[in-house]
Each structure stands twice: as C-alpha cells, then as structure tokens.
Design a protein around this motif. Sequence first.
Motif, mmCIF file in Angstrom:
data_model
loop_
_atom_site.group_PDB
_atom_site.id
_atom_site.type_symbol
_atom_site.label_atom_id
_atom_site.label_comp_id
_atom_site.label_asym_id
_atom_site.label_seq_id
_atom_site.Cartn_x
_atom_site.Cartn_y
_atom_site.Cartn_z
ATOM 1 N N GLY A 372 0.810 -1.202 0.000
ATOM 2 C CA GLY A 372 0.000 0.000 0.000
ATOM 3 C C GLY A 372 0.847 1.258 0.000
ATOM 4 O O GLY A 372 2.073 1.208 0.116
ATOM 5 N N ASP A 373 0.183 2.396 -0.155
ATOM 6 C CA ASP A 373 0.816 3.706 -0.115
ATOM 7 C C ASP A 373 0.426 4.403 1.183
ATOM 8 O O ASP A 373 -0.663 4.169 1.729
ATOM 9 C CB ASP A 373 0.357 4.576 -1.287
ATOM 10 N N LEU A 374 1.298 5.270 1.660
ATOM 11 C CA LEU A 374 0.963 6.077 2.827
ATOM 12 C C LEU A 374 1.623 7.436 2.692
ATOM 13 O O LEU A 374 2.817 7.523 2.406
ATOM 14 C CB LEU A 374 1.435 5.403 4.120
ATOM 15 N N ASN A 418 3.800 1.963 -2.620
ATOM 16 C CA ASN A 418 3.930 0.529 -2.811
ATOM 17 C C ASN A 418 4.842 -0.093 -1.747
ATOM 18 O O ASN A 418 5.759 -0.859 -2.053
ATOM 19 C CB ASN A 418 4.462 0.214 -4.213
ATOM 20 N N VAL A 419 4.552 0.226 -0.493
ATOM 21 C CA VAL A 419 5.270 -0.406 0.609
ATOM 22 C C VAL A 419 4.760 -1.837 0.733
ATOM 23 O O VAL A 419 3.571 -2.081 0.928
ATOM 24 C CB VAL A 419 5.046 0.349 1.932
ATOM 25 N N ALA A 420 5.634 -2.797 0.627
ATOM 26 C CA ALA A 420 5.230 -4.203 0.638
ATOM 27 C C ALA A 420 4.632 -4.591 1.982
ATOM 28 O O ALA A 420 4.904 -3.979 3.017
ATOM 29 C CB ALA A 420 6.442 -5.085 0.334
ATOM 30 N N THR A 424 9.188 -1.980 5.159
ATOM 31 C CA THR A 424 9.487 -0.736 5.865
ATOM 32 C C THR A 424 10.283 0.188 4.964
ATOM 33 O O THR A 424 11.281 -0.226 4.363
ATOM 34 C CB THR A 424 10.304 -1.008 7.139
ATOM 35 N N PHE A 425 9.836 1.435 4.859
ATOM 36 C CA PHE A 425 10.598 2.487 4.203
ATOM 37 C C PHE A 425 11.234 3.366 5.278
ATOM 38 O O PHE A 425 10.596 3.677 6.285
ATOM 39 C CB PHE A 425 9.699 3.354 3.319
ATOM 40 N N VAL A 426 12.481 3.771 5.057
ATOM 41 C CA VAL A 426 13.167 4.670 5.980
ATOM 42 C C VAL A 426 13.721 5.836 5.183
ATOM 43 O O VAL A 426 14.405 5.637 4.172
ATOM 44 C CB VAL A 426 14.306 3.965 6.731
#
Length: 570
Positions: A372-374, A418-420, A424-426
């Motif tokens: 998803g996106d955030l 498109n965070v799986a 985790t994105f940093v």
Amino acid sequence: MLQWLWSSRLNLLISSQDWTSESTMKSQLVLASAAGLALPATSTNVDLPLPPMGFNNWARYLTHINQSIFTDAATAMASNGMLKAGYNRLNLDDAWSTHQRAANGSMVVDPVKFPNGLTWLADFIQEKGFIPGIYSDSGTTSCGGYPATYDHEALDLQTFSDWGYEYLKLDGCNVPGNDESAYRHVYFDIWRDLLLKFPKPVVFSNSAPAYFCGADNLTDWYSIMGWSQKMGQLARHSYDIITYDVNGDAWHSMMSNYGQQIRLARYQRPNFFNDPDFLNIDHPNYTYEEKKTHMALWSSFSAPLIVSADIPTLKKEELDILLNADLIAIDQDPLVQQATLTSSSPAWDVLTKNLANGDRVLTILNKGGAAGDLTVSWAKIGIQTDRINPDTTLNVKDLWTGKTEQVKISAGGITAKNVASHGTFVYRISGGMGGSSHPIVLPTGLIFNTFSLKCLTDDKSGKVTWKQCDGSDSQTWNVSNDGHINSLLRPNECIVDAQGKLLSRHSGCHTDAWKYFNSGNLVNGNSNRCLTEEADGSATITDCGYVTNEQVVGLPIGATATEIDYWSKS
C-alpha cells in the motif's frame, strides 16, 4: 518546561538518591545545565556511547556451541565487510562450560567444544580485530542448565577477565526468590558493586527486565528498567527472538519484541541501550521484506545490532541488508535516540527521531497483509511549516535505494508508494528551512499508555479520552519546549487539568505546562498530579502513584538546541 530525555549538548546528572523508592512525582528534579559537556558513563565505569554491533551464537545455534562457530564467524566477518562496517564484537552465549565447576569453584571450559580453550579463542578473536564477549547467568544455573554465577560472582568476573573477555551478558534464569527484589539484590547490589570496583571496564548486558515483561502488572518491569540504567550498558527487556530451529511465526516474534521496545524509549541514552534482542536475519521463516524490516526497525531504534546467524553462509541479499551504511549510520548516530511513534493504526506504524546533525528520520512500517501507499504530513513528521516558505525544498533520502529526492514544503509531506506487506521504508530528511540549516522540528507523536497501548485522543469538542490507536491527527501531539501540548486536530488548543478531567482548551496553551518523568509519568505543572487512564477510557488527572499501569505513558522523543534535560527520582 517539559523535560525531554536527550540532548547531546547536556550533561545528565543522576541523583545519588535511590530512584526506585516508592515516592510520588512530587519528588525533587535534578536539572542538568547546557554546559556542552559529554554525557557521563554509567556507574559501572564503562563509556559505551554507541550501541554495540557484532555476533552472538544463541538464536542460530542455541547450546550447539563450539570453537569453529566463532573462528569461522570471525574469519568471515573480517573478509565480508562486516568488521569494517562496525560489527566488531564476538560474544559467546550459553553452554560453553562443563556441567560442573572445578574443585576450587572456578568455571571449566568444555574441552570437546573448545579444544584450544577460551583464552586461546579470545586471542584469536582479538587478532582478527574483534572484541570478545562471554555469557553467564545470575542464578543458580543458566537457562541451558550449566553452572551460573550465583554465590560465585567475584570469582567468575575475575575468571572471564583473565581469559580476555571484555563484555558480559548476564542472563536471569533460576534467580533464588524470583521477584523484583531478588533480581535487584543480585544485579544491582552485588553485580553493580563488583563492576564498580573491578579494575578493568566490562560492558554489562543485563537480562533482568526480560523476566518481568508481559505481566498483568508492569510496575516491576518499569522498576527494573529504572535501576538497570545505573548498573550497565544494555538491558534485554523482553522475549528471546525466535531461534533458527523453531518452525514458528518469525514475523510475530519480531513484532512482539518491537511491541515491547516502543514502550521504553524514555530510558535510552548514550551509555544505556534498550535491547530488543538479536538480528536473526537468516531465519528461514522471514520473507525478504521482513528481513529488511528487522534491520530498519532496529536501526531506527539505535538498538544493539548483534547478529545471530550462520555468518559464513549468509546470502548476498542478507549481507547487503546488514551492510546498509545509511541504516548503520542512523543506528550509530551520536544522539542514539530511539525512534518513537508519531502515529499507529492496525495497518501502519510511523516513527520519527532526530539525528545529531539536525536531520530527521522517518520510518514507515506496513504491518498489513497487502502492499500500500501512505502519505505522512510534515506536521506528523514534526516539521513546523507555519513559518517556512512553501517553496522551500527538503532533501529526502530513501535509505534502501540510496536515492535522494528534493521535496517542496508545498507538497504537504512524504508519500511512501507501494510499501510491501511487512515492509518498511526509511527516509533521512535534511535541508534548510527559513534560513535554518536544518529542519525545525518539534517532538511530535503519540501519547499512549504503555500497558493498555491505547492512545490519548483529542476531540473537536475539547474532550480528551483514551482510544484504540487509529492513525488520526486527533492522536498525534506536539509538545512545545515550554511544556504545552496540543493535538494536530486542534493546534490552537492545549491540554489542561480541568479539576481532574483532561480537556483541550485555548487557555491551556498559556496556563498548563506538563512535565515528563523518566518513570513515564506525565505531570501537570500546576497541580503536580498525573495523567491517568480510567477503566472506562476517560482521561483524568489524579494523584501520582509509583509506575502504575494506569499512569505510565510513552511520549514522542525529540531533541533541539534549546532543550534542557531533567532526571527524576520516581
């Protein structure tokens, strides 16, 4: 002024009075002035300003320990880039000894597992460029059933040092008495005294808190975390992470330890680190994204990065994760801030922290079952935009790809696309704002009860209650340097003690300042009473108890040049 926990510019003074006595929050505060002095070492005479990095055998091998595990790990780490990246400690865990002590009471190295002995192994480890560490237990026997240090503390400490080991992990199995006072006596009274008098510095990893987490009453857990700060450098606070031979839910295990870690940010500082346990990055039940998340979260926390894996057979993708220089940099940042939650919902957690050079870290965790996106607003990141030119651009670096994007303030925030699932994105955020060389930030995030995990929630009516965390602006709070607290939902209204009820009012931004204590109590500066969660979810202000389930809260941690540190005796 609200007392925040960390600033690299401050000299933190710890009162000599016993801070675990059951006093109320009306007890005297100790003010540390902004004198530009270095933070002191802990009372065990060790200066460990950054969290340790290295290898331990336990999660990968359990008691199946032998000499070659460590010689092979040292050889591999010296050649695969891990030593150069900072993974410079090799720590033995349980089961290195025989099942009986020698006639003189000393520990005996298992000659089958370690045919050359532990002195030889320590020399080998040091020759390869590493620092050797060893394991024992504070009880009558270790968790694996081997001799432990109870009634042999001084002898064992001297033995380990004579063998060449400079790091001691002291577990907490089989402690006689099995209650908080028994653990305090063994760890704080006996071991702290030994370490203070011992002529050589020994990094001390204390496992006592782990035996009290998850209880129906967390008072003992909080108490042990409090005194642990005064007698060592690391505190293992919760469950063992899943071991390699268990076909269980590795993700659930990692998230369980993560869920304990987020409750404890107030305790961390240079020379004392909350330890959520090992990086078991080669566990077969992790997905690739979960392995990345493991490293991302532990780095965001400035947690110890102790890898428990089969080092020589690590896959390239696993090694690449462990060697990510950008993540290691935020883990080893001199502020060693533990990232705190700025918002939380069933699917997403968002965490932030400051770095010593003024940069801001944003970590976005997708706990859900689908990608998803955030979008995270600047306000939730803690960046004040009301006095910044909207054409100002910030540098936003993705710490997984290494790519930096320039993002205008007018964009409203940062969008992770498109965070799986379980990914985790940093991001590392830097750049000028309104003439400042770095982003202007406020401590911003959740105020949550660390027992119930419910979030303090504002309402347009001004009524403030405790609710399940949902990621809304009503649950994200700004805390100004003068101690006034407002939600993002109502930026012009601040929380007040209204005759025992908690409300948000415009007058509160002028009348009610709040103080946050190391115990976790949030105290109204006018009434000297504590924020409390009632059984029905109402938020009240009542007399302060001693680290009670109803009153211990987590707050966003942030550091600016204007902050002043306090230390409470709670």
